[in-house]
Design a protein around this motif. Structure first.
Motif, PDB file in Angstrom:
ATOM      1  N   VAL A  22      14.810 -33.031  -5.799  1.00  0.00           N
ATOM      2  CA  VAL A  22      13.830 -32.015  -5.435  1.00  0.00           C
ATOM      3  C   VAL A  22      14.425 -31.227  -4.272  1.00  0.00           C
ATOM      4  N   GLU A  23      14.040 -29.967  -4.171  1.00  0.00           N
ATOM      5  CA  GLU A  23      14.490 -29.126  -3.060  1.00  0.00           C
ATOM      6  C   GLU A  23      13.483 -29.239  -1.927  1.00  0.00           C
ATOM      7  N   HIS A  34      16.797 -33.643  -2.120  1.00  0.00           N
ATOM      8  CA  HIS A  34      16.478 -35.063  -1.910  1.00  0.00           C
ATOM      9  C   HIS A  34      16.532 -35.754  -3.268  1.00  0.00           C
ATOM     10  N   ASP A  35      17.283 -36.833  -3.342  1.00  0.00           N
ATOM     11  CA  ASP A  35      17.466 -37.590  -4.579  1.00  0.00           C
ATOM     12  C   ASP A  35      16.203 -38.405  -4.861  1.00  0.00           C
ATOM     13  N   VAL A  36      15.525 -38.097  -5.949  1.00  0.00           N
ATOM     14  CA  VAL A  36      14.307 -38.815  -6.329  1.00  0.00           C
ATOM     15  C   VAL A  36      14.526 -39.658  -7.583  1.00  0.00           C
ATOM     16  N   THR A  37      15.779 -39.858  -7.952  1.00  0.00           N
ATOM     17  CA  THR A  37      16.109 -40.687  -9.101  1.00  0.00           C
ATOM     18  C   THR A  37      15.498 -42.073  -8.893  1.00  0.00           C
ATOM     19  N   GLY A  38      14.776 -42.549  -9.860  1.00  0.00           N
ATOM     20  CA  GLY A  38      14.174 -43.879  -9.771  1.00  0.00           C
ATOM     21  C   GLY A  38      12.787 -43.889  -9.158  1.00  0.00           C
ATOM     22  N   MET A  39      12.344 -42.773  -8.589  1.00  0.00           N
ATOM     23  CA  MET A  39      10.987 -42.716  -8.048  1.00  0.00           C
ATOM     24  C   MET A  39      10.012 -42.452  -9.186  1.00  0.00           C
ATOM     25  N   PRO A  41       6.512 -40.983 -10.928  1.00  0.00           N
ATOM     26  CA  PRO A  41       5.789 -39.727 -10.697  1.00  0.00           C
ATOM     27  C   PRO A  41       4.783 -39.843  -9.545  1.00  0.00           C
ATOM     28  N   THR A  42       4.140 -40.987  -9.405  1.00  0.00           N
ATOM     29  CA  THR A  42       3.189 -41.187  -8.310  1.00  0.00           C
ATOM     30  C   THR A  42       3.907 -41.153  -6.968  1.00  0.00           C
ATOM     31  N   GLU A  43       5.048 -41.837  -6.869  1.00  0.00           N
ATOM     32  CA  GLU A  43       5.822 -41.823  -5.631  1.00  0.00           C
ATOM     33  C   GLU A  43       6.296 -40.414  -5.307  1.00  0.00           C
ATOM     34  N   GLN A  44       6.721 -39.674  -6.319  1.00  0.00           N
ATOM     35  CA  GLN A  44       7.160 -38.297  -6.086  1.00  0.00           C
ATOM     36  C   GLN A  44       5.993 -37.437  -5.620  1.00  0.00           C
ATOM     37  N   GLN A  45       4.810 -37.677  -6.153  1.00  0.00           N
ATOM     38  CA  GLN A  45       3.605 -36.930  -5.758  1.00  0.00           C
ATOM     39  C   GLN A  45       3.292 -37.172  -4.278  1.00  0.00           C
ATOM     40  N   GLU A  46       3.514 -38.405  -3.813  1.00  0.00           N
ATOM     41  CA  GLU A  46       3.209 -38.766  -2.432  1.00  0.00           C
ATOM     42  C   GLU A  46       4.227 -38.210  -1.444  1.00  0.00           C
ATOM     43  N   GLY A  47       5.465 -38.002  -1.871  1.00  0.00           N
ATOM     44  CA  GLY A  47       6.493 -37.483  -0.982  1.00  0.00           C
ATOM     45  C   GLY A  47       7.138 -38.586  -0.176  1.00  0.00           C
ATOM     46  N   ALA A  48       7.719 -38.201   0.981  1.00  0.00           N
ATOM     47  CA  ALA A  48       8.448 -39.175   1.784  1.00  0.00           C
ATOM     48  C   ALA A  48       8.569 -38.707   3.233  1.00  0.00           C
ATOM     49  N   LEU A  49       8.738 -39.688   4.118  1.00  0.00           N
ATOM     50  CA  LEU A  49       9.079 -39.420   5.513  1.00  0.00           C
ATOM     51  C   LEU A  49      10.582 -39.592   5.632  1.00  0.00           C
ATOM     52  N   LEU A  50      11.291 -38.503   5.860  1.00  0.00           N
ATOM     53  CA  LEU A  50      12.755 -38.509   5.860  1.00  0.00           C
ATOM     54  C   LEU A  50      13.291 -38.446   7.285  1.00  0.00           C
ATOM     55  N   PRO A  71       6.764 -27.270  -9.009  1.00  0.00           N
ATOM     56  CA  PRO A  71       7.460 -28.498  -9.424  1.00  0.00           C
ATOM     57  C   PRO A  71       8.922 -28.469  -8.975  1.00  0.00           C
ATOM     58  N   GLY A  72       9.428 -29.637  -8.605  1.00  0.00           N
ATOM     59  CA  GLY A  72      10.822 -29.721  -8.185  1.00  0.00           C
ATOM     60  C   GLY A  72      11.060 -29.325  -6.750  1.00  0.00           C
ATOM     61  N   ARG A  73       9.983 -29.077  -6.018  1.00  0.00           N
ATOM     62  CA  ARG A  73      10.116 -28.688  -4.618  1.00  0.00           C
ATOM     63  C   ARG A  73       9.113 -29.462  -3.780  1.00  0.00           C
ATOM     64  N   TRP A  74       9.592 -29.959  -2.667  1.00  0.00           N
ATOM     65  CA  TRP A  74       8.710 -30.607  -1.697  1.00  0.00           C
ATOM     66  C   TRP A  74       8.615 -29.723  -0.471  1.00  0.00           C
ATOM     67  N   GLU A  75       7.406 -29.592   0.047  1.00  0.00           N
ATOM     68  CA  GLU A  75       7.165 -28.752   1.217  1.00  0.00           C
ATOM     69  C   GLU A  75       6.990 -29.607   2.469  1.00  0.00           C
ATOM     70  N   TRP A  76       7.491 -29.081   3.569  1.00  0.00           N
ATOM     71  CA  TRP A  76       7.390 -29.759   4.864  1.00  0.00           C
ATOM     72  C   TRP A  76       5.946 -29.734   5.338  1.00  0.00           C
ATOM     73  N   ARG A  77       5.459 -30.902   5.810  1.00  0.00           N
ATOM     74  CA  ARG A  77       4.088 -30.995   6.327  1.00  0.00           C
ATOM     75  C   ARG A  77       4.053 -31.264   7.820  1.00  0.00           C
ATOM     76  N   GLY A  78       5.214 -31.442   8.420  1.00  0.00           N
ATOM     77  CA  GLY A  78       5.265 -31.674   9.870  1.00  0.00           C
ATOM     78  C   GLY A  78       6.219 -32.807  10.194  1.00  0.00           C
ATOM     79  N   ASP A  79       6.392 -33.036  11.503  1.00  0.00           N
ATOM     80  CA  ASP A  79       7.273 -34.101  11.975  1.00  0.00           C
ATOM     81  C   ASP A  79       6.428 -35.239  12.542  1.00  0.00           C
ATOM     82  N   VAL A  80       6.951 -36.437  12.417  1.00  0.00           N
ATOM     83  CA  VAL A  80       6.283 -37.627  12.971  1.00  0.00           C
ATOM     84  C   VAL A  80       7.322 -38.469  13.707  1.00  0.00           C
TER      85      VAL A  80
END
Length: 81
Positions: A22-23, A34-39, A41-50, A71-80
């Motif tokens: 995903v971009e 970001h490599d989402v191979t093996g994730m 669909p639910t995990e991809q929907q939730e995103g990730a803290l990178l 689809p295929g793009r994740w948007e930044w939601r902020g820093d933690v």
């Protein structure tokens, strides 16, 4: 295009065949893949803290990315921390 988590000096830093990406849009990792191979669909929907050294919390901080409007793009939601 650079893949998140790969060393920038590595000649194999780009996308690899047989992998799913995903971009990342916005924030400190904007434009990387970001490599989402093996994730699932639910995990991809939730995103990730990178982990990133470039975010608001410096080294060890995390950037929150999740599925956006396209689809295929994740948007930044902020820093933690």
């Amino acid at each position: 295009m650079r893949v998140y988590g790969h060393d920038p000096d590595n000649p194999q830093q780009g996308p690899q065949p047989g992998r799913e990406y995903v971009e990342l849009l916005g924030g400190p990792l904007d434009g990387q893949l970001h490599d989402v191979t093996g994730m699932s669909p639910t995990e991809q929907q939730e995103g990730a803290l990178l982990i990133t050294e470039q975010g608001a919390y410096g080294p060890g901080g995390r950037a929150d990315y999740a599925l956006g409007d396209e689809p295929g793009r994740w948007e930044w939601r902020g820093d933690v921390p």
